[in-house]
Design a protein around this motif. Structure first.
Motif, PDB file in Angstrom:
ATOM      1  N   UNK A  91      11.648  -6.963 -53.757  1.00  0.00           N
ATOM      2  CA  UNK A  91      12.171  -7.283 -52.428  1.00  0.00           C
ATOM      3  C   UNK A  91      12.444  -5.979 -51.695  1.00  0.00           C
ATOM      4  N   UNK A  92      12.730  -6.058 -50.406  1.00  0.00           N
ATOM      5  CA  UNK A  92      13.097  -4.838 -49.692  1.00  0.00           C
ATOM      6  C   UNK A  92      14.392  -4.298 -50.297  1.00  0.00           C
ATOM      7  N   UNK A  93      14.445  -3.013 -50.532  1.00  0.00           N
ATOM      8  CA  UNK A  93      15.608  -2.351 -51.142  1.00  0.00           C
ATOM      9  C   UNK A  93      16.308  -1.478 -50.109  1.00  0.00           C
ATOM     10  N   UNK A 107      12.046   7.305 -53.772  1.00  0.00           N
ATOM     11  CA  UNK A 107      10.665   6.828 -53.779  1.00  0.00           C
ATOM     12  C   UNK A 107      10.675   5.339 -54.132  1.00  0.00           C
ATOM     13  N   UNK A 108      10.171   4.520 -53.216  1.00  0.00           N
ATOM     14  CA  UNK A 108      10.128   3.073 -53.430  1.00  0.00           C
ATOM     15  C   UNK A 108       8.750   2.674 -53.953  1.00  0.00           C
ATOM     16  N   UNK A 109       8.748   1.810 -54.975  1.00  0.00           N
ATOM     17  CA  UNK A 109       7.529   1.479 -55.708  1.00  0.00           C
ATOM     18  C   UNK A 109       7.447  -0.046 -55.886  1.00  0.00           C
ATOM     19  N   UNK A 110       6.283  -0.620 -55.637  1.00  0.00           N
ATOM     20  CA  UNK A 110       6.149  -2.080 -55.740  1.00  0.00           C
ATOM     21  C   UNK A 110       5.932  -2.533 -57.185  1.00  0.00           C
ATOM     22  N   UNK A 111       5.767  -3.825 -57.380  1.00  0.00           N
ATOM     23  CA  UNK A 111       5.611  -4.403 -58.718  1.00  0.00           C
ATOM     24  C   UNK A 111       4.327  -3.940 -59.404  1.00  0.00           C
ATOM     25  N   UNK A 112       3.336  -3.515 -58.621  1.00  0.00           N
ATOM     26  CA  UNK A 112       2.087  -2.992 -59.187  1.00  0.00           C
ATOM     27  C   UNK A 112       2.208  -1.511 -59.549  1.00  0.00           C
ATOM     28  N   UNK A 113       3.418  -0.978 -59.415  1.00  0.00           N
ATOM     29  CA  UNK A 113       3.726   0.435 -59.724  1.00  0.00           C
ATOM     30  C   UNK A 113       3.012   1.404 -58.777  1.00  0.00           C
ATOM     31  N   UNK A 114       2.890   0.961 -57.518  1.00  0.00           N
ATOM     32  CA  UNK A 114       2.305   1.784 -56.471  1.00  0.00           C
ATOM     33  C   UNK A 114       3.396   2.182 -55.476  1.00  0.00           C
ATOM     34  N   UNK A 115       3.410   3.459 -55.121  1.00  0.00           N
ATOM     35  CA  UNK A 115       4.402   3.944 -54.158  1.00  0.00           C
ATOM     36  C   UNK A 115       4.129   3.312 -52.798  1.00  0.00           C
ATOM     37  N   UNK A 131      16.407   2.159 -46.176  1.00  0.00           N
ATOM     38  CA  UNK A 131      15.583   1.014 -46.589  1.00  0.00           C
ATOM     39  C   UNK A 131      14.207   1.409 -47.128  1.00  0.00           C
ATOM     40  N   UNK A 132      13.658   0.520 -47.942  1.00  0.00           N
ATOM     41  CA  UNK A 132      12.293   0.715 -48.442  1.00  0.00           C
ATOM     42  C   UNK A 132      11.263   0.300 -47.386  1.00  0.00           C
ATOM     43  N   UNK A 133      11.651  -0.568 -46.479  1.00  0.00           N
ATOM     44  CA  UNK A 133      10.793  -1.102 -45.414  1.00  0.00           C
ATOM     45  C   UNK A 133       9.679  -2.018 -45.921  1.00  0.00           C
ATOM     46  N   UNK A 134       9.438  -2.037 -47.198  1.00  0.00           N
ATOM     47  CA  UNK A 134       8.480  -2.931 -47.839  1.00  0.00           C
ATOM     48  C   UNK A 134       9.076  -3.376 -49.166  1.00  0.00           C
ATOM     49  N   UNK A 135       8.578  -4.463 -49.730  1.00  0.00           N
ATOM     50  CA  UNK A 135       9.118  -4.898 -51.022  1.00  0.00           C
ATOM     51  C   UNK A 135       8.918  -3.842 -52.117  1.00  0.00           C
ATOM     52  N   UNK A 136       9.959  -3.669 -52.938  1.00  0.00           N
ATOM     53  CA  UNK A 136       9.915  -2.715 -54.048  1.00  0.00           C
ATOM     54  C   UNK A 136      10.589  -3.322 -55.271  1.00  0.00           C
ATOM     55  N   UNK A 137      10.031  -3.063 -56.419  1.00  0.00           N
ATOM     56  CA  UNK A 137      10.617  -3.491 -57.692  1.00  0.00           C
ATOM     57  C   UNK A 137      11.250  -2.304 -58.415  1.00  0.00           C
TER      58      UNK A 137
END
Length: 162
Positions: A91-93, A107-115, A131-137
């Motif tokens: 989710x957005x962090x 550094x915000x990273x998604x569920x696919x482990x991509x920055x 904010x991460x501005x995009x979903x991050x896991x």
């Protein structure tokens, strides 16, 4: 008569309250903070699009207490160290620097482990939402300036071992 009945308990309460304040004021106990040192819990590799890689020793924050505390109260962190936050969902962090003494790159990273995004040079002790501005896991915190020094970019990937 009405005043006398309520004045005596009121005076007694005030006297007790003042005594309590005086007792606390004269207490000479000093609270000191224990120094928090880095504890290696794994290794993380950032792979850039040109296939070069950066390897870090990491601490892992995956409990509620660890994710809320993060790198707070620390005086320093080595260049080859970082803290990886692992969340259950993507989710957005929103991070902030409350009680964090050292400037950081986040550094915000998604569920696919991509920055997916960065917050560079986060100011110590600042409570502004970052904010991460995009979903991050996952979220990786490193010393400020390293994102630029290493030439990291959105789309770089990570892998880690515990």
């Amino acid at each position: 008569m009405f005043l006398k009945r309520f004045s005596l308990p009121f005076i007694f309460t005030l006297s007790f309250f003042n005594f309590s304040i005086s007792a606390c004021k004269d207490d000479k106990n000093v609270v000191t903070q224990t120094e928090i040192t880095f504890k290696k819990e794994g290794e993380l590799k950032i792979t850039k699009t040109d296939s070069t890689a950066i390897t870090l020793d990491i601490e892992i924050a995956n409990t509620e207490f660890e994710t809320q505390t993060g790198l707070m109260y620390r005086d320093l962190m080595a260049k080859n160290q970082g803290m990886l936050f692992i969340f259950d969902d993507e989710t957005e962090r929103f991070f902030y620097m409350k009680n964090t003494k050292i400037p950081l790159d986040i550094i915000y990273i998604n569920a696919n482990k991509t920055i997916v995004s960065f917050q560079k040079n986060a100011k110590p002790m600042d409570e502004t939402s970052l904010p991460s501005n995009l979903p991050a896991k996952y979220v990786l915190e490193v010393n400020a300036g390293l994102v630029d020094t290493w030439g990291l970019a959105v789309g770089n990937t990570i892998s880690y071992t515990e």
